[in-house]
Design a protein around this motif. Structure first.
Motif, PDB file in Angstrom:
ATOM      1  N   ARG A 410       0.834  -1.210   0.000  1.00  0.00           N
ATOM      2  CA  ARG A 410       0.000   0.000   0.000  1.00  0.00           C
ATOM      3  C   ARG A 410       0.865   1.255   0.000  1.00  0.00           C
ATOM      4  NH1 ARG A 410      -3.112  -3.143   3.646  1.00  0.00           N
ATOM      5  NH2 ARG A 410      -2.102  -2.138   5.428  1.00  0.00           N
ATOM      6  N   LYS A 411       1.938   1.223   0.763  1.00  0.00           N
ATOM      7  CA  LYS A 411       2.814   2.394   0.839  1.00  0.00           C
ATOM      8  C   LYS A 411       3.516   2.637  -0.491  1.00  0.00           C
ATOM      9  CE  LYS A 411       6.239   4.541   3.868  1.00  0.00           C
ATOM     10  NZ  LYS A 411       7.096   4.371   5.071  1.00  0.00           N
ATOM     11  N   ILE A 412       3.968   1.561  -1.141  1.00  0.00           N
ATOM     12  CA  ILE A 412       4.623   1.704  -2.446  1.00  0.00           C
ATOM     13  C   ILE A 412       3.643   2.253  -3.474  1.00  0.00           C
ATOM     14  CG2 ILE A 412       5.693   0.441  -4.355  1.00  0.00           C
ATOM     15  CD1 ILE A 412       6.857  -1.479  -2.267  1.00  0.00           C
ATOM     16  N   ASP A 413       2.423   1.715  -3.480  1.00  0.00           N
ATOM     17  CA  ASP A 413       1.416   2.197  -4.433  1.00  0.00           C
ATOM     18  C   ASP A 413       1.127   3.681  -4.226  1.00  0.00           C
ATOM     19  OD1 ASP A 413       1.187  -0.204  -5.721  1.00  0.00           O
ATOM     20  OD2 ASP A 413      -0.625  -0.848  -4.672  1.00  0.00           O
ATOM     21  N   GLN A 414       1.062   4.097  -2.969  1.00  0.00           N
ATOM     22  CA  GLN A 414       0.839   5.517  -2.680  1.00  0.00           C
ATOM     23  C   GLN A 414       2.002   6.361  -3.183  1.00  0.00           C
ATOM     24  OE1 GLN A 414       0.225   5.543   1.554  1.00  0.00           O
ATOM     25  NE2 GLN A 414      -1.851   4.699   1.421  1.00  0.00           N
ATOM     26  N   ALA A 415       3.220   5.847  -3.003  1.00  0.00           N
ATOM     27  CA  ALA A 415       4.401   6.582  -3.462  1.00  0.00           C
ATOM     28  C   ALA A 415       4.420   6.688  -4.985  1.00  0.00           C
ATOM     29  CB  ALA A 415       5.665   5.890  -2.964  1.00  0.00           C
ATOM     30  N   LEU A 416       4.043   5.612  -5.676  1.00  0.00           N
ATOM     31  CA  LEU A 416       4.026   5.626  -7.138  1.00  0.00           C
ATOM     32  C   LEU A 416       2.980   6.595  -7.676  1.00  0.00           C
ATOM     33  CD1 LEU A 416       4.348   1.784  -7.748  1.00  0.00           C
ATOM     34  CD2 LEU A 416       6.063   3.508  -8.325  1.00  0.00           C
ATOM     35  N   ARG A 417       1.925   6.771  -6.941  1.00  0.00           N
ATOM     36  CA  ARG A 417       0.838   7.647  -7.366  1.00  0.00           C
ATOM     37  C   ARG A 417       1.073   9.106  -6.955  1.00  0.00           C
ATOM     38  NH1 ARG A 417      -4.839   6.758  -8.454  1.00  0.00           N
ATOM     39  NH2 ARG A 417      -6.077   8.539  -7.784  1.00  0.00           N
ATOM     40  N   SER A 418       1.951   9.323  -5.998  1.00  0.00           N
ATOM     41  CA  SER A 418       2.111  10.657  -5.410  1.00  0.00           C
ATOM     42  C   SER A 418       2.439  11.759  -6.417  1.00  0.00           C
ATOM     43  CB  SER A 418       3.168  10.621  -4.302  1.00  0.00           C
ATOM     44  OG  SER A 418       4.435  10.242  -4.812  1.00  0.00           O
TER      45      SER A 418
END
Length: 603
Positions: A410-418
């Motif tokens: 979830r954290k990686i996905d949020q970072a990729l979307r940021s």
């Protein structure tokens, strides 16, 4: 070395042979059960790279459990060779079926396409692209059901290369661009077209001509029945972005089109028709020809040997369930009583005298944690009302990951979307400030620049569709630390994370731009080309977010609009990659060690 065989199996016949190895039908000596064994070619037995690829294929098959994909039973390795023991599917290749029967009825073609797409979808769920879907890699059983085989050139989504069979290769494969699930959709549609018409969608006298046809020739939709034309048009789109995003999405479109054109029972009629087309080849079915059983045998029968049988177990495992190999039976037993077995991460690992290693899936053990795999996912942000009749929505694709611990994913996905979230916030602010009129759509196309076990870098190409001026399409980018899930902003990449600390980068960027200048124009005022002037200091605009940076395989990629530096807006976006050799003293040592550049001795 060339005579090496998997212990405990007797070879019955060769099913196929190629440059990298061969596949044979074999009988297990202890149980009499059949199996297909894929041998790595003897000349590659001592090639570490080919060995690793072979293990990669085995690892994929071990994780891939689906009724429309041939199952794997085990990987056997010794210093003398390597082999994958698999389910033996009793049937004929779709290639042979088409050669024997010619074009299929639409329902039969739809049935085989659906089965293949479901098998491909299972691979796509693991972040894997097959890359070599073709009639020879689809086995049709006597009951009309099919199985997908041969993942020898499969890769993780996002990896580039030109591997595949040319007549079925997607445009992005021809160009050596990253593969995605849409790449398999293209190949499956080529085969579907061939099933319906009896010929391939594109042909040419040589490979260069074939490449040109796949890249630029019109889609031959008029050659198929009218109800099937939307499927052909979508599946053979030149741009991967215009195709269904993956096999599962294409199945949904297929089922809707098939039911509308051929009625709710289209699939049962299609499977029966496919079984009829295959019946003429029944005498060639490998298992039936050797007396193992009929081509319509269900899982666990002769046509699809149970895992326990192929691994040499007692036969108690049901269809789709891996049986635990026991001493004295099957592959493990054949290696001798001196072999020592242990269970590690969901795989039985047996080390035997002579350096052999056998890996057999064990359903009773917990599987290994899945590796983090990046893939393209659909992006469809709902339209947002900004006010004053102005709206904004976003569509396209975004990079997401699977595998690993859920919280980290979830954290990686949020970072990729940021970086996209930041872009949309800035865009909304600009449109709401009076620059916008009407409806806007932000179209997003990601490219995975760099991916390894430590870092994932993504570059987003964006295009704001609507009534607008210039300067709205600055490319967002991000590098993510896969160990922590943190998004590395531009300053986070440098040893000295300040404007002054990265100022030496300005001249290096300039040197790698076209003509060695920040903005070049060949439109002079009569005296020839002229070069306008600006501040030439992108380092001063990193903090504001006007400069994008990401780690790429060849170096540090940087992009910004020339107008930021005071140049005319016509200069557009500047995009350069500075080799790591030129910034090795500026990039943080731990990051430099994780990219394709030799670790500096002082770090």
């Amino acid at each position: 070395m060339g005579d090496w065989r998997v212990p405990g199996y007797s070879e019955l016949r060769v099913l196929g042979e190629g440059a990298q190895g061969r596949v044979v039908l074999a009988r297990h000596d202890g149980t009499g059960r059949p199996a297909a064994i894929k041998y790595l070619a003897a000349r590659f037995a001592n090639d570490a790279e080919f060995r690793e690829r072979f293990r990669g294929e085995a690892d994929l098959l071990r994780r891939l459990h689906h009724p429309f994909v041939a199952r794997m039973y085990g990987l056997v390795e010794t210093p003398a060779g390597a082999a994958i023991v698999m389910e033996a599917v009793d049937g004929a290749s779709l290639k042979a079926v088409l050669a024997e029967s010619g074009p299929l009825a639409p329902e039969a073609a739809l049935a085989v396409l659906k089965g293949s797409l479901l098998g491909l979808a299972a691979a796509h769920d693991l972040g894997i692209v097959h890359r070599d879907y073709k009639p020879a890699n689809v086995i049709v059983r006597g009951d009309g059901c099919s199985k997908l085989i041969d993942f020898g050139v499969a890769v993780e989504a996002g990896e580039a290369g030109r591997s595949g069979t040319p007549v079925y290769m997607a445009p992005e494969q021809w160009r050596g661009e990253p593969a995605s699930p849409a790449t398999d959709v293209y190949a499956a549609t080529c085969v579907f077209f061939e099933c319906v018409t009896g010929r391939r969608p594109y042909t040419a006298e040589d490979q260069a001509g074939l490449m040109g046809r796949h890249l630029t020739a019109p889609i031959p939709v008029a050659d198929v029945p009218e109800p099937l034309r939307p499927l052909i048009h979508r599946g053979l789109a030149k741009s991967a972005w215009d195709r269904p995003l993956g096999a599962a999405a294409f199945v949904t479109e297929l089922e809707s089109a098939a039911a509308g054109a051929y009625g709710p029972d289209w699939e049962s009629r299609g499977v029966r028709a496919l079984a009829g087309a295959t019946a003429a080849l029944a005498l060639l079915f490998p298992l039936s020809a050797l007396g193992f059983g009929s081509g319509g045998a269900g899982a666990g029968g002769a046509g699809a040997a149970g895992t326990a049988g192929a691994a040499g177990g007692s036969g108690g495992a049901g269809a789709g369930t891996a049986g635990t190999a026991t001493a004295g039976k099957g592959v493990l037993g054949a290696l001798g009583a001196k072999g020592a077995a242990a269970v590690a991460g969901g795989v039985v690992v047996a080390a035997a005298a002579g350096g052999a290693a056998v890996y057999v899936a064990d359903a009773k053990e917990k599987p290994k944690p899945k590796p983090i795999v990046a893939a393209l996912s659909a992006l469809n942000e709902p339209r947002k009302d900004i006010g004053g009749g102005v709206t904004l929505q976003a569509r396209g694709q975004v990079v997401t990951v699977t595998g690993g611990k859920p919280a980290l994913v979830r954290k990686i996905d949020q970072a990729l979307r940021s970086p996209l979230e930041q872009r949309w916030a800035t865009t909304v602010k600009g449109l709401a400030g009076g620059a916008g009129r009407g409806a806007y759509t932000d179209v997003v196309k990601p490219t995975i620049l760099l991916r390894n076990d430590r870092l994932l870098s993504v570059w987003y190409t964006v295009s704001l569709q609507g009534e607008r001026g210039t300067g709205w399409d600055h490319s967002p980018a991000v590098t993510v630390d896969l160990r922590t899930g943190a998004a590395l902003r531009p300053f986070d990449l440098f040893r000295v994370p300040t404007e002054q600390g990265i100022a030496p980068l300005d001249s290096k960027i300039k040197a790698h731009l076209p003509h060695g200048t920040y903005c070049w124009s060949d439109m002079g005022s009569g005296a020839g080309p002229f070069q306008p002037h600006g501040t030439d200091n992108p380092s001063a605009f990193v903090k504001s977010g006007d400069v994008s940076m990401a780690l790429a395989p060849a170096g540090l990629r940087v992009a910004f609009y020339g107008a930021v530096l005071g140049y005319a807006s016509a200069c557009g976006e500047e995009d350069a990659t500075v080799p790591y050799a030129e910034v090795k003293d500026m990039i943080k040592p731990n990051l430099l060690a994780a990219v394709p550049y030799p670790r500096p001795s002082h770090s």
